[in-house]
Design a protein around this motif. Sequence first.
Motif, short mmCIF file in Angstrom:
data_model
loop_
_atom_site.label_atom_id
_atom_site.label_comp_id
_atom_site.label_asym_id
_atom_site.label_seq_id
_atom_site.Cartn_x
_atom_site.Cartn_y
_atom_site.Cartn_z
N PHE A 1 17.40 -10.58 46.79
CA PHE A 1 16.05 -9.39 46.22
C PHE A 1 15.45 -8.78 47.05
O PHE A 1 14.81 -7.33 46.45
CB PHE A 1 14.79 -10.68 45.64
CG PHE A 1 13.76 -10.00 44.71
CD1 PHE A 1 13.71 -9.27 43.83
CD2 PHE A 1 12.26 -9.77 45.15
CE1 PHE A 1 12.45 -8.73 43.04
CE2 PHE A 1 11.78 -8.97 44.99
CZ PHE A 1 11.10 -8.48 43.51
N TRP A 2 14.32 -8.55 48.00
CA TRP A 2 13.71 -7.93 48.61
C TRP A 2 14.31 -6.12 48.80
O TRP A 2 14.32 -5.61 49.28
CB TRP A 2 12.86 -8.49 49.57
CG TRP A 2 11.91 -9.17 49.56
CD1 TRP A 2 12.05 -10.39 49.38
CD2 TRP A 2 10.73 -8.61 48.63
NE1 TRP A 2 10.78 -10.43 48.85
CE2 TRP A 2 9.89 -9.61 48.16
CE3 TRP A 2 10.07 -6.86 48.50
CZ2 TRP A 2 7.96 -9.52 47.75
CZ3 TRP A 2 8.42 -7.05 48.14
CH2 TRP A 2 8.36 -7.93 47.80
N ALA A 3 15.81 -7.29 49.58
CA ALA A 3 16.79 -6.46 50.24
C ALA A 3 17.73 -5.21 48.93
O ALA A 3 17.85 -3.61 49.24
CB ALA A 3 18.17 -6.70 50.95
N HIS A 4 17.85 -5.38 47.90
CA HIS A 4 17.76 -4.11 47.22
C HIS A 4 16.61 -4.19 46.05
O HIS A 4 17.10 -4.22 44.87
CB HIS A 4 18.84 -5.32 46.10
CG HIS A 4 20.33 -5.81 46.04
ND1 HIS A 4 20.04 -6.55 47.37
CD2 HIS A 4 21.35 -5.16 46.54
CE1 HIS A 4 21.28 -6.68 48.11
NE2 HIS A 4 22.06 -5.65 46.76
N LEU A 5 15.51 -4.39 46.74
CA LEU A 5 14.56 -3.39 45.57
C LEU A 5 14.36 -1.94 44.81
O LEU A 5 13.64 -1.87 44.09
CB LEU A 5 13.05 -3.66 46.62
CG LEU A 5 11.67 -3.99 45.81
CD1 LEU A 5 11.70 -4.61 44.60
CD2 LEU A 5 10.89 -3.92 46.61
N ALA A 6 15.18 -1.24 45.57
CA ALA A 6 15.05 -0.21 45.31
C ALA A 6 16.02 0.08 44.02
O ALA A 6 15.37 0.72 43.16
CB ALA A 6 15.25 0.72 46.19
N VAL B 1 15.79 -2.60 36.29
CA VAL B 1 14.96 -2.94 35.70
C VAL B 1 13.99 -2.63 35.46
O VAL B 1 12.88 -3.45 34.29
CB VAL B 1 14.97 -4.73 35.83
CG1 VAL B 1 17.01 -4.76 35.92
CG2 VAL B 1 14.71 -4.90 37.64
N GLY B 2 13.02 -1.75 36.04
CA GLY B 2 11.65 -0.98 35.82
C GLY B 2 10.77 -2.35 37.32
O GLY B 2 10.78 -3.40 37.56
N ASP B 3 9.55 -1.63 36.81
CA ASP B 3 8.82 -2.50 38.50
C ASP B 3 8.19 -3.49 37.56
O ASP B 3 7.61 -4.68 38.60
CB ASP B 3 7.46 -0.95 38.09
CG ASP B 3 7.69 0.29 38.97
OD1 ASP B 3 9.39 -0.63 39.94
OD2 ASP B 3 7.48 1.03 39.57
N ARG B 4 7.64 -3.46 36.56
CA ARG B 4 6.93 -4.73 35.71
C ARG B 4 7.66 -6.07 35.80
O ARG B 4 8.11 -7.34 36.17
CB ARG B 4 6.89 -4.72 34.20
CG ARG B 4 5.60 -5.50 33.53
CD ARG B 4 4.58 -6.11 33.04
NE ARG B 4 5.97 -5.74 31.22
CZ ARG B 4 5.73 -5.78 30.07
NH1 ARG B 4 4.45 -5.84 29.70
NH2 ARG B 4 6.28 -6.45 28.95
N ALA B 5 9.34 -6.08 35.90
CA ALA B 5 10.30 -6.92 35.64
C ALA B 5 10.10 -7.28 37.36
O ALA B 5 10.12 -8.33 37.72
CB ALA B 5 11.19 -6.76 35.46
N VAL B 6 9.95 -6.43 38.26
CA VAL B 6 10.32 -7.13 39.43
C VAL B 6 8.92 -7.25 39.73
O VAL B 6 8.81 -8.17 41.06
CB VAL B 6 10.42 -5.09 40.99
CG1 VAL B 6 10.12 -5.52 42.05
CG2 VAL B 6 11.80 -4.78 40.47
#
Length: 428
Positions: free
Chosen positions: A288-293, A299-304
């Motif tokens: 998850f953290w490796a593909h954050l960008a 999916v947008g920031d709120r989903a993240v």
Amino acid sequence: MMQQTELRRQIQEGGLDARLCAVCGCEPNLLGPKRARLLKLLDAYQAAFGPQEEVGLFSGPGRTEMGGNHTDHQRGRVLAAAVDLDALACAGPSGDDRVRILSEGYPALEVDLHCLTPQKEEEGRSEALVRGIAARMREMGYEPHGFHACVDSTVLSGSGLSSSAAYEVMVGVILNHLYCADKLDMVQIAQIGQYAENVFFGKPCGLMDQLASAVGGIVSIDFEDPETPRVKKLEYSLSSSRYALCVIDSGADHADLTDEYAAIPREMGAVARFFGKEVLRQVSEEAFWAHLAELRAQVGDRAVLRAIHFFTDNQLAAKEAQMLENDDFYGFLRLVNQSGQSSADHLQNLTCWSNPSQQAIPVTIALARRLLKGDGAVRVHGGGFAGTVQAYVPQDQVKEFQAGMEAVLGKGCCHVLRVRPVGGAVLA
């Protein structure tokens, strides 16, 4: 099951006291209100259905979420407990396939169990839960038939303590006792209740509420395999700490929040699908953290942020259970506060996005923290957006805390709860 006259005598003369104390986790001197409710239910049953039938007494408790906020629907971990508010029934076989339930304060309910398929007009109604529970038991090879019942519930609707799960467990226990020879265990009763709520009632809920209500006590639950969740009952007595468990009604309007609730699993699911998975429990946090960008773009920031909350609270729920097992209540309180902060910062279920002027949950939390003066813990309770806040309050400060909450939110807003050691139960 026994004749009504004998059951009445048992209640009045204390013959059920040992059973009631074991189920509720209280001393005999506190049983007065419970005995009065039972006698009132017997009176109501006799008036409605006659004195000749044998009857039993059945109970399904409400529940409180202690850890794992919105983790269950992603197959995560939760910490929950049954509480001393319950749905209570006097019930007996009807002699046919009709269920007739009289609940104080609600219209009479009647369900014909000849039909065990979802009925569109029953969605969102108690009839759907009864029909769904019977249908699932039929699918499992049992032959449920009708019953008469008079019901009284102290689990107030909209209290955040899951009145629906208490009702489902109560109905499941009744049918299990009358027609399944008590062969279904409490995990199965919980799963049957969830099935009824999902398929017949029309609400896509997780399994936490039903499991906590059915199993009783404080339970650590891991939903990694939803068909066989790992349920561990913790040998910890909350009364041994110097803190009281309080749930505070924020007074916010619960109406029209379906979209707010539904957005959380939908957005968490979008993150999981980015990795080709169904739920976040199946996703590596490192990946998850490796593909954050890429995730932010897709999916947008709120989903993240909501996914970050899942990873955080999923770990905290397990650690909270470990703290209780190690009898480290101060460590538990520290983690509760961390969980509450994650809900606020990442899950973002304190404020209704469609009505930003309504900020009842954050105000309630801020007030509770001020009254606690750095002691205890406070967090959003349950689904969020409206509803309730949970607080752990030093026992010698409870009256002061209640008064402070009620001065702002109204009399009766702050409920002091006990953990109930037994979940769904046949009382007699």
